[in-house]
Write an enzyme that holds these catalytic residues in place. Structure first.
Site, PDB file in Angstrom:
ATOM      1  CG  HIS A 162     -26.361  43.262 -38.084  1.00  0.00           C
ATOM      2  ND1 HIS A 162     -27.335  42.306 -38.236  1.00  0.00           N
ATOM      3  CD2 HIS A 162     -26.987  44.460 -38.224  1.00  0.00           C
ATOM      4  CE1 HIS A 162     -28.492  42.885 -38.484  1.00  0.00           C
ATOM      5  NE2 HIS A 162     -28.312  44.201 -38.481  1.00  0.00           N
ATOM      6  CB  SER A 283      -0.868  31.920 -21.131  1.00  0.00           C
ATOM      7  OG  SER A 283      -0.355  30.701 -21.640  1.00  0.00           O
ATOM      8  CE  LYS A 289      -3.460  34.659 -24.720  1.00  0.00           C
ATOM      9  NZ  LYS A 289      -4.329  33.581 -25.119  1.00  0.00           N
ATOM     10  CD  GLU A 296     -11.425  34.206 -21.209  1.00  0.00           C
ATOM     11  OE1 GLU A 296     -11.360  33.276 -22.012  1.00  0.00           O
ATOM     12  OE2 GLU A 296     -10.432  34.660 -20.611  1.00  0.00           O
TER      13      GLU A 296
END
Ligand code: ARG
Length: 464
Positions: A162, A283, A289, A296
């Site tokens: 979970h 970024s 970043k 992704e």
């Protein structure tokens, strides 16, 4: 505007009027099916040799045809071949070039054959080759996982259910879970290859042919395991493409799961891993970043492979026997799946070795979630308590520890004794994370000793 070339088309004979350019543009697949050329030529050469062997054409004719086909292959390879839309597809482009090169004898190539069994054959030859290459790069990735699992066999991290801390596991064990998924994928690829590797040639348009073709011989030349047993089925079905796309979808599903975890772990809030700068991007607005774009994108590309699978299932749905032009569209989906899968597996195989592990963060996180509560319960059970009572007692202990802001292993024997009777010092070794993972020394368990065994058998699988 109409094309002047209807007479040039191999099927032009019964046509009085020429084809509209718009129709040629709409119906042509050569802009994408030209990538089958190597397999088309391979199939044609085998077919030619067989035709000569059974005496349908002369040996000298076969020689000329084969020479012509080989020279076409060379020209395509060197980029000198001109693909022509008005010649529709890869098959007619090559055949028409052959006739131009070798003259009348080139027209004998298509004896006892149709583009329907030809394209089905090309596609199977193509996919067989791609499956072999995919397995090769999948094995690279699996090897990379074994390597990382080896160095991380003892590293402790929280295991989740979970997405809540459940029990401590070793990072090597986690990585070998990924390995197991890919191993089944590898088996699936091999299994679907068996059904890919059957030869449609000889089915002709749909009913077979009246020429005395030796299908077994052509199959042998092309490395097919067997010939397709029903001509109508052979030219029309694309279930082997669907099966491959389904296998590819499962692989992508697995890669998307790995991706999701990598994305979480590289986040400083987890901080479990880092991925080398060379495999991350930044970024354009936020200078701080470093983004895990590869995982992704792999997660994102999973969607498009699923889409291609749905496309193929829908393409085949309710298609009447035998060949229908609908099937020309199969290549659009199939090529996309093959390319996407190749790209994802090989970038992963490169990226896994670029993962560095922050063992301290993993350990700290594992300590925070009362991950050894089950070990305490198991200890009580071994001392004679029923599991349900032990569960209850440990639940109360955890609640007490939360209240005090302490870890289980920080509690004194007296504190533990309020809920769990008859404990001695021995319990602390189980409340330590290392003791907990070492105790799970059973086949498939997380103990480092078991992880090493899993790696050894994984490596053995890969060398077979
Ligand atoms: N280009 C076609 C395909 O990709 C080849 C077979 C065409 N057959 C036909 N009778 N039009 O499926």
């Amino acid at each position: 505007m109409t094309s002047k070339n209807t007479s040039e088309k191999p099927w032009g004979g019964r046509f009085i009027r020429t084809t509209e350019h718009s129709v040629e543009k709409f119906t042509e697949p050569v802009s994408f099916d030209h990538r089958l050329y190597g397999f088309d030529i391979m199939g044609s050469i085998a077919h030619t040799r067989m035709l000569a062997r059974v005496g349908v054409i002369e040996d000298s004719e076969a020689k000329t045809i084969i020479k012509g086909l080989e020279s076409i292959a060379e020209d395509i390879e060197s980029g000198e071949f001109e693909w022509r839309t008005e010649l529709e597809d890869v098959h007619m482009n090559i055949e028409s070039a052959l006739v131009k090169r070798v003259g009348e004898v080139g027209k004998k190539l298509h004896t006892g054959r149709s583009r329907n069994d030809q394209v089905a054959t090309d596609l199977r030859l193509y996919l067989r080759e791609e499956v072999d290459q995919l397995q090769e790069s999948l094995h690279k990735l699996m090897n990379a996982l074994c390597d990382l699992a080896e160095t991380e066999a003892d590293s402790i991290m929280p295991g989740f259910t979970h997405l809540q801390v459940a029990q401590p596991v070793t990072f090597g064990h986690h990585l070998m879970a990924w390995f197991e998924m890919l191993k089944r994928d590898d088996e699936r690829l091999l299994d679907c290859r068996r059904r890919i590797n059957r030869m449609p040639l000889g089915a002709a348009a749909l009913a077979g042919t009246s020429y005395p073709l030796d299908r077994e011989y052509t199959a042998e030349l092309l490395g097919f395991d067997e010939v397709a047993k029903n001509s109508m089925d052979a030219v029309s079905d694309r279930d082997f493409v669907i099966e491959f796309c389904a296998t590819a979808s499962i692989i992508m599903m697995h890669l998307s799961r790995f991706s999701e975890e990598l994305i979480l772990w590289i986040n400083p809030m987890f901080g479990f891993i880092d991925i080398d700068d060379a495999y991350c991007t930044g970024s354009s607005i936020m200078p701080q970043k470093k983004n895990p774009d590869i995982p992704e994108l792999v997660r994102g590309k999973t969607a498009r492979v699923y889409g291609d699978l749905m496309g193929m299932l829908t393409l085949m749905k309710a298609q009447p026997l035998a060949y229908n032009r609908d099937n020309q569209e199969d290549k659009v989906a199939l090529f996309d799946v093959v390319d996407t899968l190749h790209a994802c597996i090989s970038i992963y195989a490169e990226m896994v070795p670029a993962i560095s592990v922050n063992r301290d963060s993993m350990m700290t996180a594992a300590k925070q979630g009362y991950a050894t509560a089950t070990d305490l319960a198991d200890y009580l059970v071994k001392a004679g308590m029923a599991f349900r009572d032990a569960h209850e007692a440990v639940g109360k202990t955890v609640s007490y520890a939360i209240d005090k802001g302490k870890e289980l292993s920080d509690l004194t024997l007296d504190e533990l004794g309020q809920f769990c009777p008859n404990l001695d010092d021995g319990i602390y070794q189980y409340l330590e994370l290392t003791g907990s993972v070492n105790a799970r020394d059973i086949i498939g368990g997380t103990a480092p000793a078991q992880v090493r065994k899993a790696i050894a058998s994984g490596r053995e699988y890969l060398t077979k």
